[in-house]
Motif scaffolding. Structure first.
Motif, PDB file in Angstrom:
ATOM      1  N   MET A   1       0.854  -1.161   0.000  1.00 39.62           N
ATOM      2  CA  MET A   1       0.000   0.000   0.000  1.00 39.62           C
ATOM      3  C   MET A   1       0.900   1.224   0.000  1.00 39.62           C
ATOM      4  N   ALA A   2       0.677   2.141  -0.904  1.00 33.60           N
ATOM      5  CA  ALA A   2       1.512   3.330  -1.021  1.00 33.60           C
ATOM      6  C   ALA A   2       0.641   4.581  -1.017  1.00 33.60           C
ATOM      7  N   ARG A   3       1.168   5.627  -0.413  1.00 31.30           N
ATOM      8  CA  ARG A   3       0.509   6.931  -0.420  1.00 31.30           C
ATOM      9  C   ARG A   3       0.568   7.488  -1.829  1.00 31.30           C
ATOM     10  N   ASP A   4      -0.405   8.315  -2.193  1.00 31.92           N
ATOM     11  CA  ASP A   4      -0.367   8.947  -3.505  1.00 31.92           C
ATOM     12  C   ASP A   4       0.937   9.703  -3.665  1.00 31.92           C
ATOM     13  N   PRO A   5       1.591   9.594  -4.835  1.00 28.95           N
ATOM     14  CA  PRO A   5       2.841  10.316  -5.030  1.00 28.95           C
ATOM     15  C   PRO A   5       2.598  11.815  -5.021  1.00 28.95           C
ATOM     16  N   GLY A   6       3.594  12.514  -4.675  1.00 31.34           N
ATOM     17  CA  GLY A   6       3.510  13.970  -4.632  1.00 31.34           C
ATOM     18  C   GLY A   6       4.785  14.507  -4.043  1.00 31.34           C
ATOM     19  N   PRO A   7       4.753  15.746  -3.599  1.00 32.81           N
ATOM     20  CA  PRO A   7       5.970  16.342  -3.061  1.00 32.81           C
ATOM     21  C   PRO A   7       6.368  15.724  -1.723  1.00 32.81           C
ATOM     22  N   ALA A   8       7.120  14.653  -1.782  1.00 35.06           N
ATOM     23  CA  ALA A   8       7.595  13.957  -0.589  1.00 35.06           C
ATOM     24  C   ALA A   8       8.884  14.631  -0.125  1.00 35.06           C
ATOM     25  N   LEU A   9       8.731  15.586   0.781  1.00 36.76           N
ATOM     26  CA  LEU A   9       9.873  16.396   1.192  1.00 36.76           C
ATOM     27  C   LEU A   9      10.213  16.277   2.670  1.00 36.76           C
ATOM     28  N   SER A  10       9.450  15.460   3.396  1.00 32.79           N
ATOM     29  CA  SER A  10       9.700  15.300   4.827  1.00 32.79           C
ATOM     30  C   SER A  10       9.061  13.986   5.276  1.00 32.79           C
ATOM     31  N   PHE A  11       9.342  13.614   6.494  1.00 30.48           N
ATOM     32  CA  PHE A  11       8.726  12.410   7.061  1.00 30.48           C
ATOM     33  C   PHE A  11       7.201  12.503   6.974  1.00 30.48           C
ATOM     34  N   GLU A  12       6.661  13.689   7.245  1.00 25.55           N
ATOM     35  CA  GLU A  12       5.208  13.875   7.271  1.00 25.55           C
ATOM     36  C   GLU A  12       4.572  13.744   5.894  1.00 25.55           C
ATOM     37  N   THR A  13       5.295  14.066   4.828  1.00 28.40           N
ATOM     38  CA  THR A  13       4.739  14.000   3.470  1.00 28.40           C
ATOM     39  C   THR A  13       5.356  12.861   2.659  1.00 28.40           C
ATOM     40  N   ALA A  14       6.053  11.975   3.331  1.00 21.96           N
ATOM     41  CA  ALA A  14       6.809  10.913   2.663  1.00 21.96           C
ATOM     42  C   ALA A  14       5.923   9.952   1.884  1.00 21.96           C
ATOM     43  N   PHE A  15       6.522   9.355   0.865  1.00 21.64           N
ATOM     44  CA  PHE A  15       5.913   8.241   0.141  1.00 21.64           C
ATOM     45  C   PHE A  15       6.027   7.037   1.073  1.00 21.64           C
ATOM     46  N   LEU A  16       4.935   6.324   1.276  1.00 20.70           N
ATOM     47  CA  LEU A  16       4.862   5.288   2.303  1.00 20.70           C
ATOM     48  C   LEU A  16       4.465   3.946   1.711  1.00 20.70           C
ATOM     49  N   THR A  17       5.142   2.897   2.154  1.00 19.15           N
ATOM     50  CA  THR A  17       4.704   1.526   1.896  1.00 19.15           C
ATOM     51  C   THR A  17       4.673   0.788   3.227  1.00 19.15           C
ATOM     52  N   VAL A  18       3.831  -0.208   3.300  1.00 19.92           N
ATOM     53  CA  VAL A  18       3.736  -1.049   4.493  1.00 19.92           C
ATOM     54  C   VAL A  18       4.149  -2.452   4.078  1.00 19.92           C
ATOM     55  N   ARG A  19       5.015  -3.061   4.881  1.00 20.76           N
ATOM     56  CA  ARG A  19       5.561  -4.381   4.559  1.00 20.76           C
ATOM     57  C   ARG A  19       5.383  -5.326   5.723  1.00 20.76           C
ATOM     58  N   GLN A  20       5.439  -6.590   5.396  1.00 20.66           N
ATOM     59  CA  GLN A  20       5.466  -7.651   6.403  1.00 20.66           C
ATOM     60  C   GLN A  20       6.696  -8.492   6.095  1.00 20.66           C
ATOM     61  N   PRO A  21       7.663  -8.593   7.005  1.00 17.58           N
ATOM     62  CA  PRO A  21       8.837  -9.418   6.720  1.00 17.58           C
ATOM     63  C   PRO A  21       8.456 -10.866   6.435  1.00 17.58           C
ATOM     64  N   ASP A  22       9.218 -11.493   5.566  1.00 16.27           N
ATOM     65  CA  ASP A  22       9.057 -12.913   5.260  1.00 16.27           C
ATOM     66  C   ASP A  22      10.077 -13.705   6.070  1.00 16.27           C
ATOM     67  N   ALA A  23       9.835 -14.999   6.198  1.00 11.77           N
ATOM     68  CA  ALA A  23      10.773 -15.873   6.921  1.00 11.77           C
ATOM     69  C   ALA A  23      12.170 -15.781   6.312  1.00 11.77           C
ATOM     70  N   GLU A  24      12.253 -15.614   4.991  1.00 11.82           N
ATOM     71  CA  GLU A  24      13.567 -15.525   4.327  1.00 11.82           C
ATOM     72  C   GLU A  24      14.312 -14.234   4.665  1.00 11.82           C
ATOM     73  N   ASN A  25      13.624 -13.234   5.222  1.00 12.81           N
ATOM     74  CA  ASN A  25      14.263 -11.982   5.626  1.00 12.81           C
ATOM     75  C   ASN A  25      14.967 -12.093   6.973  1.00 12.81           C
ATOM     76  N   ILE A  26      14.701 -13.171   7.701  1.00 14.75           N
ATOM     77  CA  ILE A  26      15.195 -13.316   9.071  1.00 14.75           C
ATOM     78  C   ILE A  26      16.571 -13.982   9.055  1.00 14.75           C
TER      79      ILE A  26
END
Length: 141
Positions: A1-26
């Motif tokens: 899931m990602a925020r709509d793109p736009g002027p990502a100039l700070s933490f507050e306006t950042a482009f965002l994705t949400v992830r879930q680690p996989d077993a292979e990431n451990i």
């Protein structure tokens, strides 16, 4: 899931994705391997570019990494939901800094933070290319 793109100039306006680690990431220590944090930083940068740029820009321009600086602060575990944010920093010539914040969802501090210096190159000749208005416009700047 990602925020709509736009002027990502700070933490507050950042482009965002949400992830879930996989077993292979451990790793052998039972938490997400440090290399995975770096992969996530690169993946979100590319996703942000592809979300902002039109097909003509994507076909003619590429960003390549010149340098990664990453601070690891706290572990992430397989059961954690992770928020990865990116925003643009200093621009100059063909170079662009991009900040990345990686944290467990709801945490008050990052598990890792990175600053990556990217260089814009011509897709055909792979030569550095000045960041012009079309690139700035794509990022909403």
């Amino acid at each position: 899931m990602a925020r709509d793109p736009g002027p990502a100039l700070s933490f507050e306006t950042a482009f965002l994705t949400v992830r879930q680690p996989d077993a292979e990431n451990i790793d052998a220590n039972g938490h997400v391997n440090n290399v995975v944090y770096l992969e996530w930083a690169q993946e979100i940068a590319i996703a942000h570019w592809l979300a902002c740029a039109d097909s003509a820009l994507v076909e003619t321009c590429r960003f390549v990494v010149r340098q990664h600086l990453i601070d690891y602060r706290a572990p992430i575990f397989e059961t954690d939901t992770v928020e990865v944010r990116t925003w643009l920093g200093k621009l100059g010539g063909a170079r662009m800094n991009r900040h990345t914040d990686i944290r467990v969802a709801g945490a008050s501090a990052p598990s890792a933070s990175a600053v990556t210096q990217w260089c814009l190159v011509d897709a055909t000749g792979q030569r550095p290319k000045r960041i012009e208005a079309s690139i700035l416009n794509a990022f909403g700047l």
